[in-house]
Design a protein around this motif. Structure first.
Motif, mmCIF file in Angstrom:
data_model
loop_
_atom_site.group_PDB
_atom_site.id
_atom_site.type_symbol
_atom_site.label_atom_id
_atom_site.label_comp_id
_atom_site.label_asym_id
_atom_site.label_seq_id
_atom_site.Cartn_x
_atom_site.Cartn_y
_atom_site.Cartn_z
ATOM 1 N N LEU A 101 -7.562 -10.895 4.373
ATOM 2 C CA LEU A 101 -6.646 -9.763 3.785
ATOM 3 C C LEU A 101 -7.366 -8.699 4.319
ATOM 4 C CD1 LEU A 101 -7.546 -9.875 0.361
ATOM 5 C CD2 LEU A 101 -5.281 -10.813 1.519
ATOM 6 N N GLU A 102 -7.629 -8.774 5.416
ATOM 7 C CA GLU A 102 -8.103 -8.160 6.600
ATOM 8 C C GLU A 102 -7.620 -7.299 7.173
ATOM 9 O OE1 GLU A 102 -11.216 -6.128 5.574
ATOM 10 O OE2 GLU A 102 -12.012 -7.020 4.476
ATOM 11 N N GLU A 103 -6.470 -8.408 7.685
ATOM 12 C CA GLU A 103 -5.427 -8.620 8.740
ATOM 13 C C GLU A 103 -4.395 -8.392 8.609
ATOM 14 O OE1 GLU A 103 -6.490 -11.281 12.183
ATOM 15 O OE2 GLU A 103 -8.655 -9.756 12.694
ATOM 16 N N MET A 104 -3.525 -9.240 7.241
ATOM 17 C CA MET A 104 -2.781 -9.440 6.446
ATOM 18 C C MET A 104 -2.459 -9.547 5.473
ATOM 19 S SD MET A 104 -0.294 -12.719 6.892
ATOM 20 C CE MET A 104 -1.080 -13.773 5.683
ATOM 21 N N CYS A 105 -2.349 -7.841 4.470
ATOM 22 C CA CYS A 105 -2.464 -7.757 3.024
ATOM 23 C C CYS A 105 -0.894 -7.212 2.210
ATOM 24 C CB CYS A 105 -3.305 -6.462 3.020
ATOM 25 S SG CYS A 105 -3.739 -6.514 1.231
ATOM 26 N N PHE A 106 -0.268 -8.622 2.137
ATOM 27 C CA PHE A 106 1.752 -8.223 2.254
ATOM 28 C C PHE A 106 1.051 -7.231 0.546
ATOM 29 C CE2 PHE A 106 0.675 -12.585 2.578
ATOM 30 C CZ PHE A 106 0.799 -12.574 1.185
ATOM 31 N N GLY A 107 1.930 -5.973 0.085
ATOM 32 C CA GLY A 107 2.153 -5.716 -1.024
ATOM 33 C C GLY A 107 2.789 -6.693 -2.239
ATOM 34 N N LYS A 108 2.604 -6.525 -3.179
ATOM 35 C CA LYS A 108 3.654 -6.585 -4.611
ATOM 36 C C LYS A 108 5.183 -5.728 -4.532
ATOM 37 C CE LYS A 108 1.124 -4.128 -7.627
ATOM 38 N NZ LYS A 108 0.558 -4.040 -9.119
ATOM 39 N N VAL A 109 6.333 -6.425 -4.916
ATOM 40 C CA VAL A 109 8.004 -5.765 -4.748
ATOM 41 C C VAL A 109 7.884 -5.558 -6.026
ATOM 42 C CG1 VAL A 109 10.061 -6.528 -4.609
ATOM 43 C CG2 VAL A 109 8.711 -7.692 -2.773
ATOM 44 N N MET A 110 8.569 -4.164 -6.158
ATOM 45 C CA MET A 110 8.570 -3.074 -7.353
ATOM 46 C C MET A 110 10.327 -3.744 -7.824
ATOM 47 S SD MET A 110 6.308 -2.002 -7.543
ATOM 48 C CE MET A 110 7.161 -0.910 -9.114
ATOM 49 N N ARG A 111 10.051 -3.468 -9.034
ATOM 50 C CA ARG A 111 11.308 -4.469 -9.232
ATOM 51 C C ARG A 111 12.237 -2.868 -9.427
ATOM 52 N NH1 ARG A 111 12.001 -8.013 -13.570
ATOM 53 N NH2 ARG A 111 13.502 -6.371 -15.700
ATOM 54 N N THR A 133 5.698 -6.952 11.606
ATOM 55 C CA THR A 133 5.045 -6.338 11.800
ATOM 56 C C THR A 133 3.643 -5.854 10.402
ATOM 57 O OG1 THR A 133 4.158 -4.002 10.222
ATOM 58 C CG2 THR A 133 5.712 -4.659 8.494
ATOM 59 N N THR A 134 2.500 -4.609 10.715
ATOM 60 C CA THR A 134 1.321 -5.522 10.202
ATOM 61 C C THR A 134 0.722 -4.731 8.647
ATOM 62 O OG1 THR A 134 0.178 -4.450 11.621
ATOM 63 C CG2 THR A 134 0.713 -6.073 12.196
ATOM 64 N N CYS A 135 0.386 -4.979 8.097
ATOM 65 C CA CYS A 135 0.175 -3.990 7.089
ATOM 66 C C CYS A 135 -2.313 -4.895 6.570
ATOM 67 C CB CYS A 135 0.654 -4.269 5.679
ATOM 68 S SG CYS A 135 -0.643 -3.292 4.083
ATOM 69 N N THR A 136 -2.743 -3.929 6.642
ATOM 70 C CA THR A 136 -4.517 -3.933 5.986
ATOM 71 C C THR A 136 -4.821 -3.782 5.244
ATOM 72 O OG1 THR A 136 -5.536 -2.190 7.434
ATOM 73 C CG2 THR A 136 -4.586 -3.567 8.754
ATOM 74 N N ARG A 137 -5.785 -4.422 4.767
ATOM 75 C CA ARG A 137 -6.216 -4.595 3.429
ATOM 76 C C ARG A 137 -6.671 -2.704 3.448
ATOM 77 N NH1 ARG A 137 -11.432 -4.092 1.184
ATOM 78 N NH2 ARG A 137 -12.133 -4.736 -0.568
ATOM 79 N N GLU A 138 -7.595 -2.588 4.702
ATOM 80 C CA GLU A 138 -8.075 -0.850 4.316
ATOM 81 C C GLU A 138 -6.531 -0.187 4.024
ATOM 82 O OE1 GLU A 138 -10.556 0.610 4.638
ATOM 83 O OE2 GLU A 138 -11.527 -1.610 3.932
ATOM 84 N N ARG A 139 -5.479 -0.562 4.778
ATOM 85 C CA ARG A 139 -3.616 0.277 4.671
ATOM 86 C C ARG A 139 -3.563 0.116 2.775
ATOM 87 N NH1 ARG A 139 2.123 0.935 8.359
ATOM 88 N NH2 ARG A 139 2.282 1.827 7.338
ATOM 89 N N VAL A 140 -3.852 -0.764 2.355
ATOM 90 C CA VAL A 140 -3.161 -0.719 1.177
ATOM 91 C C VAL A 140 -4.396 -0.280 -0.554
ATOM 92 C CG1 VAL A 140 -2.478 -1.978 -1.252
ATOM 93 C CG2 VAL A 140 -2.145 -2.776 1.678
ATOM 94 N N LEU A 141 -5.410 -0.430 0.582
ATOM 95 C CA LEU A 141 -6.672 0.789 -0.442
ATOM 96 C C LEU A 141 -6.406 1.896 -0.345
ATOM 97 C CD1 LEU A 141 -9.416 -0.012 -2.100
ATOM 98 C CD2 LEU A 141 -10.934 0.046 0.537
ATOM 99 N N ALA A 142 -5.876 2.715 0.918
ATOM 100 C CA ALA A 142 -6.332 4.036 1.151
ATOM 101 C C ALA A 142 -4.898 4.097 0.213
ATOM 102 C CB ALA A 142 -5.834 3.918 2.826
ATOM 103 N N ALA A 143 -3.445 3.472 0.217
ATOM 104 C CA ALA A 143 -2.599 3.853 -0.306
ATOM 105 C C ALA A 143 -2.660 4.170 -2.329
ATOM 106 C CB ALA A 143 -1.723 3.481 -0.435
ATOM 107 N N CYS A 144 -3.321 3.164 -2.507
ATOM 108 C CA CYS A 144 -4.233 3.518 -3.586
ATOM 109 C C CYS A 144 -5.059 4.208 -4.275
ATOM 110 C CB CYS A 144 -4.863 1.719 -4.169
ATOM 111 S SG CYS A 144 -3.697 0.568 -4.120
ATOM 112 N N LYS A 145 -6.232 4.487 -3.360
ATOM 113 C CA LYS A 145 -6.761 5.636 -3.593
ATOM 114 C C LYS A 145 -6.180 7.048 -3.867
ATOM 115 C CE LYS A 145 -11.088 3.539 -1.850
ATOM 116 N NZ LYS A 145 -11.976 3.934 -1.540
#
Length: 463
Positions: A341-351, A389-401
């Motif tokens: 997840l540090e290098e590849m953290c793909f997110g959920k998909v919204m309905r 494209t890329t998405c890291t764990r840190e990016r997702v963590l920041a969006a959640c916070k």
């Protein structure tokens, strides 16, 4: 016989109450008082225990239309002897084989059906030994063109149907009869939890029912612990001991419930196999989601359904993605591979959400789903998975916070945690709206109420 019926239910959409009463028959002599009381919460609502044994809800997933009409026409025109079992042409592979066979008769390549570029001219027909008129050749070509189009539609519809079912109950349909029958307690949990997973979505702003309820939890605990007599359980619950020999089929259970506790029971080889299954599924669903995204003008900011959006297909496929992602996430943590997840953290998909539901949220003072905000702050998950494209764990963590959303409990960067919820009866639904009487529900469906397609009056001529 009841175990056979429970196994067959894995491919159906039976009410949890009707599965519970079968489980009660199977486990009758091995249930303690507390377990019997819990199971009866559902079993008492089974159709066989009601005066009117009827439900308005379909008890199976929608079938995909086969190619019998197109194949029948081809058999007639090409004068073949393939009409023995027309039901076989529900299978795209059988249709594909038939198409290849009859296409060879007029030297046509399956899949190439353009009138301008793929038909043979007179000289080419003569060279191929086709001694038929242009009119007859065109009729045969047109027949195969229709069959070819139907095959492509079937393949797509089968994929949509598969993703719908997986989005509900994971890999339940992959469980073999032999594996299902190995352990009674495992079979009962799988059948009941599968039925709970298959519940339809309700028209509500308070959230959908969770599949893992108190009865599912009780059945899973029976897989973990050796059942005692009712007297011992009632007097001294602490006397219930772990099984001396673990007979539960954790591999089968993991197909529908890939929870951390379950995955720890698997061998490393089994964990690796299951990780491969979920990863392969993610890749398949991602490709389909990307195609839907490009062919539907979806409002990413609001995810409110727009005219022309194929919301049913999108939501079913989004469910499949989120189910696969949950399974994948659980497994990488079980294997100690969360460093991915540090290098590849793909997110959920919204309905997609209906406009009236969105308005309902607004009227109740809701500020919206915080998950939607995170969805808009991170790259599209299929682009991350494919490496575009890329998405890291840190990016997702920041969006959640940023929206005060717990990134772990919400499942964005870690397996979601949950507790068993109370059992709730299965509602009779008409396009998601609860109707108290199943006969009334059937009548409302027939008159297109709540469908958004222009309902016809129940009693014409009356206001």
């Amino acid at each position: 016989m009841n175990l056979d019926t429970l196994y067959e239910s894995l491919r159906l959409r039976k009410r949890p109450e009707d599965i519970a009463v079968l489980i009660k028959d199977v486990l009758q002599e091995n249930l303690d008082t507390k377990e019997m009381r819990q199971l009866n919460k559902a079993a008492s609502g089974a159709l066989r225990n009601k005066v009117w044994q009827y439900t308005s809800m379909l008890e199976k997933f929608a079938d995909v239309s086969g190619a019998q009409v197109q194949v029948g026409r081809a058999i007639q025109l090409f004068k073949t002897d393939d009409a023995a079992d027309m039901s076989a042409y529900d299978d795209p592979l059988v249709v594909e084989a038939f198409l290849a066979k009859v296409s060879a008769v007029i030297h046509k390549n399956p899949g190439y059906s353009d009138y301008k570029t793929d038909r043979l001219n007179r000289e080419e027909r003569m060279a191929a030994g086709l001694d038929i008129s242009r009119r007859q050749y065109n009729k045969l070509f047109r027949c195969l063109r229709h069959l070819d189009k139907k095959l492509h539609t079937m393949i797509r519809e089968h994929k949509k149907s598969l993703f719908q079912r997986i989005g509900k109950h994971g890999f339940a349909e992959d469980i073999s009869r032999e594996d299902f029958m190995k352990d009674v307690n495992s079979a009962c949990f799988i059948a009941y939890y599968n039925a709970r997973c298959n519940l339809r979505s309700e028209f509500t702003v308070s959230g959908q029912q969770r599949a893992y309820d108190e009865i599912a939890d009780m059945l899973l605990q029976r897989c973990l612990y050796e059942p005692e007599t009712a007297d011992w359980w009632d007097i001294m619950p602490s006397k219930r001991q772990p099984r001396q020999e673990d007979t539960a089929n954790w591999w089968a259970i993991a197909q529908v419930y890939p929870d951390q506790e379950v995955l720890r029971k698997l061998s490393p080889e089994q964990q690796g196999m299951l990780l491969g299954k979920w990863t392969t599924l993610l890749e398949q669903v991602a490709a389909f989601l990307e195609d839907l995204w490009q062919t539907n003008e979806i409002n990413r900011q609001s995810m409110v359904v727009q005219p022309g959006n194929d919301s049913s297909t999108w939501n079913n496929t989004a469910n499949a993605w989120n189910k696969a992602r949950d399974g994948w996430m659980n497994l990488i943590y079980a294997l100690g591979m969360e460093f991915i997840l540090e290098e590849m953290c793909f997110g959920k998909v919204m309905r997609l959400i209906a406009g009236d539901v969105a308005a309902w949220h607004h009227l109740t003072g809701s500020k919206g789903d915080t998950n939607l905000t995170v969805w808009n702050q991170v790259p599209l998950p299929w682009e991350v998975l494919s490496g575009k494209t890329t998405c890291t764990r840190e990016r997702v963590l920041a969006a959640c916070k940023a929206v005060n959303l717990d990134p772990e409990r919400s499942g964005w960067i870690a397996p979601r945690t949950h507790q068993p919820v109370p059992f709730l009866p299965t509602p009779e639904l008409v396009h998601g709206v609860t109707v108290s009487n199943p006969y009334l529900a059937t009548l409302l469906k027939q008159h297109k109420y709540f469908s958004g397609k222009g309902a016809t009056p129940l009693f014409p001529g009356q206001n």
